[in-house]
Design a protein around this motif. Structure first.
Motif, short mmCIF file in Angstrom:
data_model
loop_
_atom_site.label_atom_id
_atom_site.label_comp_id
_atom_site.label_asym_id
_atom_site.label_seq_id
_atom_site.Cartn_x
_atom_site.Cartn_y
_atom_site.Cartn_z
N CYS A 140 33.71 45.90 3.47
CA CYS A 140 33.00 46.64 4.51
C CYS A 140 34.07 47.27 5.40
N THR A 141 33.65 48.06 6.37
CA THR A 141 34.61 48.71 7.26
C THR A 141 34.13 48.63 8.70
N GLY A 142 35.08 48.58 9.59
CA GLY A 142 34.82 48.76 11.00
C GLY A 142 35.30 50.15 11.37
N ILE A 143 34.55 50.87 12.18
CA ILE A 143 34.92 52.22 12.59
C ILE A 143 35.04 52.24 14.11
N TYR A 144 36.21 52.66 14.60
CA TYR A 144 36.49 52.59 16.03
C TYR A 144 37.04 53.92 16.52
N ALA A 145 36.49 54.45 17.58
CA ALA A 145 36.99 55.68 18.19
C ALA A 145 38.38 55.41 18.78
N THR A 146 39.29 56.36 18.62
CA THR A 146 40.65 56.18 19.14
C THR A 146 40.88 56.91 20.45
N ARG A 147 39.87 57.71 20.87
CA ARG A 147 39.98 58.44 22.13
C ARG A 147 38.68 58.29 22.91
N PRO A 148 38.77 58.31 24.23
CA PRO A 148 37.55 58.16 25.03
C PRO A 148 36.58 59.33 24.92
N ASP A 149 37.04 60.49 24.46
CA ASP A 149 36.14 61.64 24.35
C ASP A 149 35.34 61.64 23.05
N LEU A 150 35.62 60.72 22.16
CA LEU A 150 34.87 60.62 20.90
C LEU A 150 33.66 59.71 21.07
N PRO A 151 32.53 60.08 20.50
CA PRO A 151 31.35 59.22 20.59
C PRO A 151 31.51 57.98 19.69
N LEU A 152 30.89 56.91 20.11
CA LEU A 152 30.87 55.69 19.31
C LEU A 152 29.81 55.82 18.23
N LEU A 153 30.13 55.41 17.05
CA LEU A 153 29.17 55.49 15.95
C LEU A 153 28.17 54.35 16.06
N PRO A 154 26.89 54.65 15.93
CA PRO A 154 25.86 53.60 15.98
C PRO A 154 25.72 52.95 14.61
N ARG A 155 26.74 52.19 14.21
CA ARG A 155 26.75 51.63 12.85
C ARG A 155 27.32 50.22 12.90
N SER A 156 26.66 49.33 12.26
CA SER A 156 27.14 47.96 12.15
C SER A 156 28.28 47.89 11.14
N THR A 157 29.21 47.00 11.37
CA THR A 157 30.30 46.80 10.42
C THR A 157 29.78 46.46 9.04
N LEU A 158 28.71 45.69 8.98
CA LEU A 158 28.18 45.26 7.68
C LEU A 158 27.12 46.20 7.12
#
Length: 72
Positions: free
Chosen positions: A24-42
């Motif tokens: 599985c993957t974790g997805i993390y924004a690297t900048r504060p101007d990027l929106p957070l993805l509404p997705r569970s790691t699993l």
């Protein structure tokens, strides 16, 4: 569930993790101007790490394409 690998894609870090016999993957924004993805790691379990990474990239692309304003 640990990983030392991080892949950068379109401003997001993708961290593959082994979960049971799948990836599985974790997805993390690297900048504060990027929106957070509404997705569970699993949300996606894949048999191969490459498949999990491809799905994460596809998820990022799909999410960002929805945020673009429609042109008339």
């Amino acid at each position: 569930m640990t990983s030392t690998e991080t892949y950068r894609y379109r401003g997001y870090d993708i961290v593959p993790m082994r979960q049971w016999s799948s990836w599985c993957t974790g997805i993390y924004a690297t900048r504060p101007d990027l929106p957070l993805l509404p997705r569970s790691t699993l949300a996606t379990l894949a048999p191969k790490k490459e498949d999990a990474l491809a799905e994460a990239k596809h998820c990022i692309d799909r999410f960002l394409s929805r945020l673009k304003p429609a042109r008339h």
